[in-house]
Design a protein around this motif. Structure first.
Motif, PDB file in Angstrom:
ATOM      1  N   LYS A 146       0.830  -1.203   0.000  1.00 47.68           N
ATOM      2  CA  LYS A 146       0.000   0.000   0.000  1.00 47.68           C
ATOM      3  C   LYS A 146       0.865   1.253   0.000  1.00 47.68           C
ATOM      4  CE  LYS A 146      -4.111  -1.971   2.228  1.00 47.68           C
ATOM      5  NZ  LYS A 146      -5.075  -1.859   3.357  1.00 47.68           N
ATOM      6  N   LEU A 147       0.376   2.275  -0.688  1.00 47.97           N
ATOM      7  CA  LEU A 147       1.030   3.580  -0.654  1.00 47.97           C
ATOM      8  C   LEU A 147       0.873   4.157   0.746  1.00 47.97           C
ATOM      9  CD1 LEU A 147       2.319   5.853  -2.559  1.00 47.97           C
ATOM     10  CD2 LEU A 147       0.028   6.841  -2.574  1.00 47.97           C
ATOM     11  N   VAL A 148       1.987   4.481   1.375  1.00 51.73           N
ATOM     12  CA  VAL A 148       1.956   5.022   2.733  1.00 51.73           C
ATOM     13  C   VAL A 148       1.934   6.543   2.645  1.00 51.73           C
ATOM     14  CG1 VAL A 148       3.134   5.149   4.954  1.00 51.73           C
ATOM     15  CG2 VAL A 148       3.223   3.030   3.607  1.00 51.73           C
ATOM     16  N   LEU A 149       0.862   7.123   3.152  1.00 55.77           N
ATOM     17  CA  LEU A 149       0.707   8.575   3.116  1.00 55.77           C
ATOM     18  C   LEU A 149       0.929   9.173   4.502  1.00 55.77           C
ATOM     19  CD1 LEU A 149      -2.495   8.819   0.895  1.00 55.77           C
ATOM     20  CD2 LEU A 149      -0.156   9.377   0.213  1.00 55.77           C
TER      21      LEU A 149
ATOM     22  N   ILE B 197       6.596  10.132  -2.689  1.00 59.59           N
ATOM     23  CA  ILE B 197       6.968   9.257  -3.806  1.00 59.59           C
ATOM     24  C   ILE B 197       8.333   8.622  -3.554  1.00 59.59           C
ATOM     25  CG2 ILE B 197       7.490   9.201  -6.283  1.00 59.59           C
ATOM     26  CD1 ILE B 197       4.474   9.423  -5.507  1.00 59.59           C
ATOM     27  N   ALA B 198       9.286   9.414  -3.061  1.00 62.24           N
ATOM     28  CA  ALA B 198      10.622   8.871  -2.772  1.00 62.24           C
ATOM     29  C   ALA B 198      10.571   7.775  -1.710  1.00 62.24           C
ATOM     30  CB  ALA B 198      11.550   9.994  -2.319  1.00 62.24           C
ATOM     31  N   ASP B 199       9.668   7.918  -0.745  1.00 60.88           N
ATOM     32  CA  ASP B 199       9.540   6.939   0.341  1.00 60.88           C
ATOM     33  C   ASP B 199       8.822   5.667  -0.103  1.00 60.88           C
ATOM     34  OD1 ASP B 199      10.827   8.667   2.047  1.00 60.88           O
ATOM     35  OD2 ASP B 199       8.993   9.365   3.046  1.00 60.88           O
ATOM     36  N   ASN B 200       8.011   5.762  -1.162  1.00 58.45           N
ATOM     37  CA  ASN B 200       7.156   4.639  -1.560  1.00 58.45           C
ATOM     38  C   ASN B 200       7.590   3.913  -2.831  1.00 58.45           C
ATOM     39  OD1 ASN B 200       4.372   4.381   0.066  1.00 58.45           O
ATOM     40  ND2 ASN B 200       4.998   6.527   0.081  1.00 58.45           N
ATOM     41  N   LEU B 201       8.337   4.592  -3.683  1.00 59.96           N
ATOM     42  CA  LEU B 201       8.721   3.983  -4.958  1.00 59.96           C
ATOM     43  C   LEU B 201      10.234   3.895  -5.084  1.00 59.96           C
ATOM     44  CD1 LEU B 201       6.312   5.676  -7.570  1.00 59.96           C
ATOM     45  CD2 LEU B 201       6.053   3.466  -6.438  1.00 59.96           C
ATOM     46  N   ASP B 202      10.703   2.768  -5.641  1.00 56.38           N
ATOM     47  CA  ASP B 202      12.126   2.636  -5.954  1.00 56.38           C
ATOM     48  C   ASP B 202      12.252   2.116  -7.380  1.00 56.38           C
ATOM     49  OD1 ASP B 202      11.586  -0.100  -5.885  1.00 56.38           O
ATOM     50  OD2 ASP B 202      12.463  -0.390  -3.901  1.00 56.38           O
ATOM     51  N   GLU B 203      13.452   1.665  -7.749  1.00 60.18           N
ATOM     52  CA  GLU B 203      13.691   1.275  -9.138  1.00 60.18           C
ATOM     53  C   GLU B 203      13.047  -0.055  -9.512  1.00 60.18           C
ATOM     54  OE1 GLU B 203      16.921  -0.511  -6.642  1.00 60.18           O
ATOM     55  OE2 GLU B 203      15.921   1.449  -6.770  1.00 60.18           O
ATOM     56  N   LYS B 204      12.379  -0.710  -8.558  1.00 58.82           N
ATOM     57  CA  LYS B 204      11.730  -1.995  -8.858  1.00 58.82           C
ATOM     58  C   LYS B 204      10.232  -1.980  -8.552  1.00 58.82           C
ATOM     59  CE  LYS B 204      15.767  -4.988  -8.532  1.00 58.82           C
ATOM     60  NZ  LYS B 204      16.290  -6.277  -8.024  1.00 58.82           N
TER      61      LYS B 204
ATOM     62  N   GLY C  30      -8.933   2.409 -19.104  1.00 54.45           N
ATOM     63  CA  GLY C  30      -7.738   1.658 -18.750  1.00 54.45           C
ATOM     64  C   GLY C  30      -7.182   2.148 -17.439  1.00 54.45           C
ATOM     65  N   PHE C  31      -5.873   2.129 -17.311  1.00 53.97           N
ATOM     66  CA  PHE C  31      -5.233   2.550 -16.075  1.00 53.97           C
ATOM     67  C   PHE C  31      -3.806   2.957 -16.389  1.00 53.97           C
ATOM     68  CE2 PHE C  31      -4.113  -1.843 -16.628  1.00 53.97           C
ATOM     69  CZ  PHE C  31      -2.830  -1.979 -16.105  1.00 53.97           C
ATOM     70  N   SER C  32      -3.110   3.494 -15.397  1.00 49.69           N
ATOM     71  CA  SER C  32      -1.723   3.887 -15.551  1.00 49.69           C
ATOM     72  C   SER C  32      -0.828   3.160 -14.564  1.00 49.69           C
ATOM     73  CB  SER C  32      -1.557   5.397 -15.327  1.00 49.69           C
ATOM     74  OG  SER C  32      -1.908   6.142 -16.459  1.00 49.69           O
ATOM     75  N   LEU C  33       0.425   3.021 -14.953  1.00 57.55           N
ATOM     76  CA  LEU C  33       1.489   2.636 -14.040  1.00 57.55           C
ATOM     77  C   LEU C  33       2.515   3.756 -14.039  1.00 57.55           C
ATOM     78  CD1 LEU C  33       1.979  -1.152 -14.862  1.00 57.55           C
ATOM     79  CD2 LEU C  33       0.732  -0.149 -12.937  1.00 57.55           C
ATOM     80  N   MET C  34       3.038   4.057 -12.868  1.00 56.72           N
ATOM     81  CA  MET C  34       3.963   5.172 -12.700  1.00 56.72           C
ATOM     82  C   MET C  34       5.195   4.707 -11.936  1.00 56.72           C
ATOM     83  SD  MET C  34       3.267   8.762 -10.656  1.00 56.72           S
ATOM     84  CE  MET C  34       4.185   8.445  -9.131  1.00 56.72           C
ATOM     85  N   MET C  35       6.358   5.148 -12.410  1.00 51.67           N
ATOM     86  CA  MET C  35       7.598   4.856 -11.699  1.00 51.67           C
ATOM     87  C   MET C  35       8.334   6.138 -11.364  1.00 51.67           C
ATOM     88  SD  MET C  35       9.215   1.332 -13.270  1.00 51.67           S
ATOM     89  CE  MET C  35      10.413   1.239 -11.912  1.00 51.67           C
ATOM     90  N   ALA C  36       9.176   6.081 -10.345  1.00 57.58           N
ATOM     91  CA  ALA C  36       9.938   7.250  -9.920  1.00 57.58           C
ATOM     92  C   ALA C  36      10.853   7.725 -11.044  1.00 57.58           C
ATOM     93  CB  ALA C  36      10.756   6.907  -8.675  1.00 57.58           C
ATOM     94  N   HIS C  37      11.211   8.985 -10.979  1.00 59.05           N
ATOM     95  CA  HIS C  37      12.018   9.660 -12.000  1.00 59.05           C
ATOM     96  C   HIS C  37      13.237   8.832 -12.423  1.00 59.05           C
ATOM     97  CE1 HIS C  37      14.862  12.561 -13.719  1.00 59.05           C
ATOM     98  NE2 HIS C  37      13.810  13.338 -13.964  1.00 59.05           N
ATOM     99  N   GLY C  38      13.422   8.734 -13.745  1.00 60.85           N
ATOM    100  CA  GLY C  38      14.606   8.082 -14.277  1.00 60.85           C
ATOM    101  C   GLY C  38      14.461   6.604 -14.549  1.00 60.85           C
TER     102      GLY C  38
END
Length: 401
Positions: free
Chosen positions: A236-239, A308-315, A370-378
């Motif tokens: 879950k996304l931690v807010l 976003i930095a706390d919840n998403l990484d390169e995987k 449809g839907f979207s998938l989002m990844m952190a910058h880069g």
């Protein structure tokens, strides 16, 4: 208004600019038809930016945008400039001066803006690649409405030389295709070298589903279930203990507006261009925003970037609805809908993240969704690789389960 036929080329393509132009007979995009939003410089040509007063004072480009050069070098066939909302400052897809491109997939409905022409060209199978821009959702929203794959890359990952800006801190160069494979191949041309990681974690916040039309809730829940099967881990996304999601749209509106005023305010004051009433009021709003409002909005942006930095990484990637509804009718008042749209699009916009729309379903009326998938910058190429894998699974029949 040119909306009498959903394949009316006059409602999609501009009168000016090159057609059937090709500079290379080899490359990974050989003979792919390229439709280009009328914001990109092509050597020896002028752009209108969706406004006749802009076009009247425009000078011919001394060189093409590097993004155009890269695509042409890989064998694309440039088939024309496409219509945009005025100065790209709209999500509606309805140009006061040049008309509205009718949605090729849903007659009498809008494509969405501001990259409406490029989306319509691909959706009508008049082009294979539609090049556009996405500042506040101008690729993702038309992709959702028209049933296309749509890529909004990480901020500043693709050079924006030769591009007429709207709000430089948020402007990105995006593109539409009918397949995930071509979306990825286009990304291979436009994006820089990146490490491609195996994306195995899906991040979810079902609170975002409260922003969409209740009739679409079963669709998005089914898509979530099917998509979860493509990931090893789910979390879950931690807010933070705030109502930060409710603050995103206004923060984005203010920061975008301040950037627009800095970019275009002098031109508007000096030239007094003729805009539609809706665009006029939007520019007036932007130019009335204060430095104090900008400071508050920046604080919200920084807080969101930390989320976003706390919840998403390169995987890992975030699952989210792209739009609250399917395509509205042409001419429909979408002002009430606008802030819900911006809340969803600001998730990537304020964090500088890469986002792709997948046209994975239809509504009960048969309208694209449809839907979207989002990844952190880069992580653009990792995201595109994952999208292609997921798309292949959907094409095997997952959507019909």
């Amino acid at each position: 208004m040119n909306n009498n036929s959903h394949t009316n080329k006059n409602a999609i393509f501009c009168d000016h600019g090159p057609t059937q132009w090709q500079t290379s007979q080899q490359g990974n995009l050989l003979n792919q038809r390229l439709a280009v939003k009328d914001l990109f410089a092509v050597k020896g040509e002028k752009n209108s930016a969706g406004n006749p007063d802009w076009f009247a004072k425009a000078t011919t480009a001394q060189q093409s945008a590097s993004s155009i050069d890269k695509l042409m070098a890989q064998g694309c066939e440039f088939i024309g400039f496409t219509h945009t909302d005025e100065i790209a400052y709209s999500l509606e897809g309805n140009n006061f001066h040049y008309g509205a491109a009718e949605n090729p997939k849903v007659p009498n409905h809008a494509c969405g803006g501001s990259s409406m022409g490029s989306a319509a060209a691909v959706a009508a199978n008049l082009a294979d690649i539609g090049l556009g821009t996405d500042t506040g959702g101008s690729v993702r929203i038309p992709a959702s409405y028209c049933g296309l794959y749509g890529m909004r890359p990480s901020h500043d990952i693709i050079a924006k030389d030769g591009l007429i800006p709207l709000a430089p801190p948020f402007d990105t160069i995006g593109w539409f295709t009918n397949t995930a494979e071509l979306l990825q191949k286009t990304g291979d041309v436009l994006l820089p070298e990146q490490v491609i990681n195996s994306v195995d974690t899906l991040v979810i916040h079902e609170g975002l589903f409260e922003l969409i039309d209740p009739k679409l809730l079963p669709v998005i829940q089914r898509l979530l279930k099917q998509t979860k099967a493509q990931f090893t881990h789910h979390k879950k996304l931690v807010l933070p203990q705030t109502n930060i999601l409710t603050e995103l749209a206004d923060a984005f509106r203010i920061l975008q507006g301040r950037a627009i005023a800095k970019q275009h305010g002098k031109w508007i004051n000096e030239e007094q261009p003729s805009f539609s009433p809706a665009i006029t009021s939007r520019f007036e709003m932007a130019m009335a925003l204060t430095q104090a409002e900008e400071k508050e909005a920046l604080a919200i942006q920084q807080a969101w970037q930390k989320v976003i930095a706390d919840n998403l990484d390169e995987k890992s990637c975030l699952f989210l609805p792209t739009t609250p509804t399917t395509a509205p009718k042409l001419g429909e008042d979408t002002s009430e809908l606008r802030m819900r749209i911006i809340t969803l699009s600001a998730i990537a916009g304020l964090s500088g993240s890469a986002q792709v729309h997948l046209p994975a379903a239809t509504s009960d009326k048969g309208h694209p969704y449809g839907f979207s998938l989002m990844m952190a910058h880069g992580n653009d190429k990792s995201l595109l690789t994952k999208i292609t894998k997921i798309s292949n699974e959907y094409n095997k029949g997952m959507v019909n389960e």
